[in-house]
Design an enzyme around this catalytic site. Structure first.
Site, short mmCIF file in Angstrom:
data_model
loop_
_atom_site.label_atom_id
_atom_site.label_comp_id
_atom_site.label_asym_id
_atom_site.label_seq_id
_atom_site.Cartn_x
_atom_site.Cartn_y
_atom_site.Cartn_z
CE LYS A 178 -3.98 2.22 2.57
NZ LYS A 178 -4.70 1.84 3.85
CB SER A 236 -8.22 3.90 2.80
OG SER A 236 -7.23 3.22 3.82
CB SER A 245 -8.32 0.86 5.43
OG SER A 245 -9.05 2.07 5.65
#
Ligand code: GLN
Length: 486
Positions: A76, A151, A175
């Protein structure tokens, strides 16, 4: 080759059936040809990945293969990566090349993992749909008109579309778990303090926790084994003896008590999601577990408490982005105040600015007691609820998300509706507990996630329960038709 789980790929590598270089090239080629449609990567580190793969093959031939040797993964874009842009999905950090690796990145690199690139995400991890990213939304590979969740939506979409066998994510209020649910993969948020936050760009420091996202619980266990550990560079990192997450994966479920919280099955919940969650409980029962009902009365306050605490911490953490030291700087400022104001107004998107405003307000003199302190008290009530529930049950089972993947744009202009996407995940972060989401069915061809919550440090137990479930079912093996796979 790309359809294999991380665990299967490891066996192929260990058995000499494939090289790290071949595997890496396979996934790089998939990203190259398919990610134009998905937008799951912000940066693809093609050359670096090939060098790392060759180095992994060389290490293996010398008998020095680490646990993740030769396995390609994606990070990420919230994790700092040495020499590689680390944007956090924001214009503010669009030009930021990190001079060091986050601890998680360093550990996975040391274990021999190959970094394919950095995945797209909501700006500063604020969002539930990946639509707040400066780099544009990520599409859900199950239906390109829908969101992948957020997210960590880029990581989720990349794994679901088999552009990477596994990826890292972070979870402040859901997330990892919510995007895992919306894309049909497995994702785990560990106990707070288990994985180092060093080099992970901070959103809400008392809630943020990194974890694995992959096709199966076994894959998550393999990654988690490498990610955890005490880190002197993170003052909230816990110093405890290492768990073996792989050892008990197959343990039978006889004697296990599963708690179903009534609050996770409100009348407003989609009946099909409720039924699939109950069906998951029945499968665990068939394997010898006992199902009891538990109560978490304060959980209904988790979303309001979170939207005071998380913005408060974010407003403090994000004050470092001032246009002076690093990151975005506005053009031709007239004076220092203009530099601060315009750099932050132009560098941060709307949702991030909304959180900074709310957080600054909640922490200001005269409002602190009314909002921040009160939210902290609610946080305590929520932890107490879980403590009582864990006296009756070993693990808690419920839905991960109140709905399947929604249409792009459906909630974008309605923050409060968007915030409700995390009603079933946020309480876990407020209490600091570990929790996992795994695929437990489908509605109209879209994946449904079920959530397993464990007591502190019981990652091994929820991974075991999820693994046993995945041995008996094949929801986690279903892949989207995206990319001409079916
Ligand atoms: N969706 C929640 C938020 O917008 C949680 C995000 C997260 O876990 N990073 O804050």
């Amino acid at each position: 080759m790309h359809k294999h789980t991380l665990t299967e790929l490891k066996a192929l590598l260990d058995g000499g059936k494939v090289s790290a270089r071949e595997l890496t090239d396979t996934f790089l080629a998939r990203i190259e040809s398919l990610d134009g449609e998905l937008n799951s990567f912000v940066t693809v580190t093609t050359e670096q990945a090939r060098l790392e793969a060759d180095a992994a093959d060389a290490a293996r031939s010398k008998g020095e293969a680490g646990l993740l040797n030769g396995l390609p993964i994606a990070h990420k874009d919230i994790f700092c990566t040495d020499g590689v842009r680390t944007s956090c999905g924001s214009r503010m950090l669009d030009n930021f090349i990190s001079p060091y690796d986050a601890t998680v990145v360093k550990k996975m690199r040391a274990a021999g993992a190959i970094m394919l690139g950095k995945t797209n995400m909501d700006e500063f991890a604020m969002g539930s749909s990946n639509e707040t990213s400066f780099y544009g939304p990520v599409k859900n590979p199950w239906d390109l008109s829908r969101v992948p969740g957020g997210s960590s939506g880029g990581s989720a979409a990349a794994v679901a579309a088999r552009l990477a066998p596994a990826a890292t994510g972070t979870d402040t209020g859901g997330s990892i778990r919510q995007p895992a649910a919306l894309t049909g993969i497995t994702g785990l948020k560990p106990t707070y303090g288990t994985v180092s936050r060093w080099g992970m760009i901070a959103f809400a420091s008392s809630l943020d926790q990194a974890g694995p996202m992959a096709q199966s619980a076994a894959d998550c266990a393999l990654m988690l084994q490498t990610m955890v550990g005490h880190d002197v560079k993170d003052s909230t990192s816990l110093d405890r003896t290492a768990d073996d997450y792989l050892a008990d994966l197959d343990k039978p479920l006889a004697g296990l008590t599963v708690g179903l919280p009534e609050e996770f099955f409100p009348a407003s919940l989609d009946g099909r999601i409720a039924e699939l969650t109950r069906e998951t409980a029945r499968e665990l029962e068939r394997q010898g577990a006992k199902v009891v009902s538990v109560s978490l009365p304060s959980v209904k306050l988790s979303v309001p408490a979170y939207y005071v605490i998380a913005p408060a911490e974010a407003s403090s953490n994000l004050s470092r982005f001032d246009g002076v030291r690093y990151g975005y700087r506005c053009q031709d400022p007239v004076d220092l105040m203009d530099l601060y104001k315009r750099s932050r107004s132009e560098g941060f998107g709307d949702e991030v600015q909304r959180r900074i405003l709310v957080g600054t307000y909640a922490l200001s003199h005269g409002y602190y007691d009314a909002y921040y302190l009160r939210a902290q008290k609610v946080r305590r009530l929520i932890s107490d609820d879980f403590a009582r529930a864990f006296e009756k049950a070993d693990v808690i089972l419920g839905p991960t998300s109140p709905e399947v993947a929604f249409q792009l744009g459906a909630k974008k202009d309605d923050p409060v509706t968007m915030y409700m996407a995390d009603v079933f995940t946020i309480a876990v972060n407020l209490a600091g507990l570990p929790a996992l989401s795994m695929p437990g069915g489908a509605i109209d061809g879209l994946p449904v996630g079920v959530q397993l919550i464990g007591n502190y440090f019981r990652e091994g137990q929820i991974l075991n329960v999820a693994h046993r479930y995945q041995q008996a079912t094949d929801w986690h093996r279903q892949a989207p038709a995206f990319g001409g796979d079916k």
